[in-house]
Design a protein around this motif. Structure first.
Motif, PDB file in Angstrom:
ATOM      1  N   ILE A   1       0.856  -1.182   0.000  1.00 22.95           N
ATOM      2  CA  ILE A   1       0.000   0.000   0.000  1.00 22.95           C
ATOM      3  C   ILE A   1       0.895   1.237   0.000  1.00 22.95           C
ATOM      4  CG2 ILE A   1      -1.884   1.214   1.141  1.00 22.95           C
ATOM      5  CD1 ILE A   1      -2.640  -1.591   0.311  1.00 22.95           C
ATOM      6  N   LEU A   2       0.677   2.136  -0.956  1.00 22.02           N
ATOM      7  CA  LEU A   2       1.411   3.396  -1.000  1.00 22.02           C
ATOM      8  C   LEU A   2       0.588   4.453  -0.292  1.00 22.02           C
ATOM      9  CD1 LEU A   2       4.045   2.922  -2.507  1.00 22.02           C
ATOM     10  CD2 LEU A   2       2.228   1.702  -3.709  1.00 22.02           C
ATOM     11  N   VAL A   3       1.191   5.116   0.690  1.00 25.17           N
ATOM     12  CA  VAL A   3       0.453   6.064   1.528  1.00 25.17           C
ATOM     13  C   VAL A   3       0.785   7.503   1.155  1.00 25.17           C
ATOM     14  CG1 VAL A   3       0.326   4.433   3.440  1.00 25.17           C
ATOM     15  CG2 VAL A   3       2.237   6.015   3.319  1.00 25.17           C
ATOM     16  N   ASN A   4      -0.163   8.393   1.414  1.00 25.44           N
ATOM     17  CA  ASN A   4       0.033   9.803   1.060  1.00 25.44           C
ATOM     18  C   ASN A   4       0.333  10.664   2.279  1.00 25.44           C
ATOM     19  OD1 ASN A   4      -2.436   9.860   2.307  1.00 25.44           O
ATOM     20  ND2 ASN A   4      -3.419  11.178   0.778  1.00 25.44           N
ATOM     21  N   LYS A   5       0.846  10.056   3.324  1.00 26.81           N
ATOM     22  CA  LYS A   5       1.219  10.815   4.516  1.00 26.81           C
ATOM     23  C   LYS A   5       2.592  11.449   4.326  1.00 26.81           C
ATOM     24  CE  LYS A   5      -1.470   7.887   7.620  1.00 26.81           C
ATOM     25  NZ  LYS A   5      -1.441   7.006   8.803  1.00 26.81           N
TER      26      LYS A   5
END
Length: 380
Positions: free
Chosen positions: A271-275
């Motif tokens: 999962i690629l996160v945008n944090k």
């Protein structure tokens, strides 16, 4: 031969789910007793109760309950085993190796009144004994490392039974029958086992069987319940290609575009996160290391149609994904993809290799690779 890691442990199984007290047990006294389990017999001795003329012994086989605690033990009725017994000891030869039994001893006076029992009126516990070994069971440590599975096998052998061995059987989800993969000898109580011959992401089922050898033949106990687990992969690895050219800019924002895809087909979910995370730049080993803020903003599956990365992140497809992110700083930003020591994006991956989320991850734009790692300290 698989590596066997011995565990020093004493296994005590207390089965305490409620059952109804057998009918007509209104005795006020309690008889003290003890069991001794052997391969094909169970010895029972108890203290003589005052004014007792004889004893009745009840017995039931709780093996099905031991394998499946959803079964109500009340449905397994006691049978009369011995009646009007004057002695205070008995040997039960009518047992099956590996089965679980429960006995109740009731004492009567000369007039046939029940005056004592091994079970108190309000006692709802199960007081069981095994013929040889108890029903074996398996416990997994899902904290597998480097595509290995760690299994704990409990046999319930307290050491009275010598030369007890346990077979380990396994099958994959696409296989019909179990195959014997190893035998662990001289098992007492429990043993840790490491299965190295597994593939990450594959589903495996295990059963174990305990046995002793007598007169050249194997005497098997009860087969354990089947337990299923997915083989984890603690290390996710990726190929990375960056499309943004090296640049130093006085602007406080700089957009980076790159592509990621699995290097290992056995990777877990990525999962690629945008944090908000970090970008690290360092020209050489002796030069200063610069740390900037970094955040993924957009993704594309075809490098044409771009969408915002949702708050929950975006799962990377097996064929790969195109990504855009923004480096921010108060002033000058240094960015490079070659001829530098470090150009890394940190912790933008939430990786699940069936071992838990990644402890750390990074994207190396110079070496054109990425990695997600889950580490565990509590190995056998």
């Amino acid at each position: 031969m698989k590596r066997i890691i011995s565990i020093l442990m004493t296994l005590t199984i207390v089965l305490s789910l409620g059952i109804a007290t057998p009918k007509n047990v209104n005795a006020s006294g309690i008889i003290e007793f003890e069991f001794k389990n052997e391969v094909e017999q169970i010895s029972i001795t108890w203290k003589k109760y005052n004014n007792a003329s004889y004893y009745d012994i009840l017995k039931r086989d709780l093996t099905d309950y031991a394998k499946n605690t959803k079964i109500d033990p009340d449905d397994i009725k006691f049978q009369t085993f011995k009646t009007k017994l004057a002695e205070t000891n008995i040997i039960d030869n009518d047992v099956v190796f590996g089965h679980v039994y429960e006995y109740v001893i009731n004492a009567y006076d000369s007039k046939g009144n029940k005056i004592a029992s091994t079970r108190a009126d309000d006692d709802t516990s199960l007081n069981t004994v095994n013929a040889g070994v108890s029903v074996p069971y398996i416990d997994f440590s899902p904290k597998s490392r480097n595509k290995k599975l760690y299994i704990t096998i409990y046999t319930g052998n307290d050491g009275d039974i010598k030369n007890c061995s346990t077979e380990i059987w396994r099958k994959e989800s696409n296989e019909k029958d179990y195959k014997l993969i190893d035998t662990v000898n001289n098992v007492q109580s429990g043993v840790g086992y490491r299965d190295k011959n597994v593939k990450a992401g594959c589903v495996y089922s295990y059963i174990v069987k305990s046995y002793i050898e007598k007169d050249g033949k194997k005497i098997y106990g009860v087969t354990s319940n089947a337990e299923k687990i997915i083989a984890g992969n603690t290390n996710g690895s990726y190929k990375v290609k960056c499309y943004t050219k090296s640049k130093t800019t006085n602007k406080n924002k700089f957009t980076v575009k790159f592509r990621m895809k699995n290097k290992d087909n056995n990777n877990g979910r990525t999962i690629l996160v945008n944090k908000q995370k970090s970008y690290i730049y360092q020209k050489s080993k002796k030069s200063k290391e610069y740390r900037y803020k970094f955040k993924l903003t957009k993704y594309s599956l075809d490098n044409k149609n771009w969408k915002k990365i949702p708050k929950k992140g975006i799962e990377m497809p097996r064929k790969g994904i195109y990504l855009k992110g923004v480096i921010t700083a108060k002033k000058k930003i240094r960015f490079a993809t070659k001829n530098v020591r470090k150009s890394q994006i940190g912790d933008i991956i939430k990786y699940d290799g069936n071992t838990g989320d990644a402890d750390y991850s990074y994207i190396d734009l110079v070496k054109k690779k990425g990695k997600a790692v889950s580490e565990y300290l509590d190995e056998f």
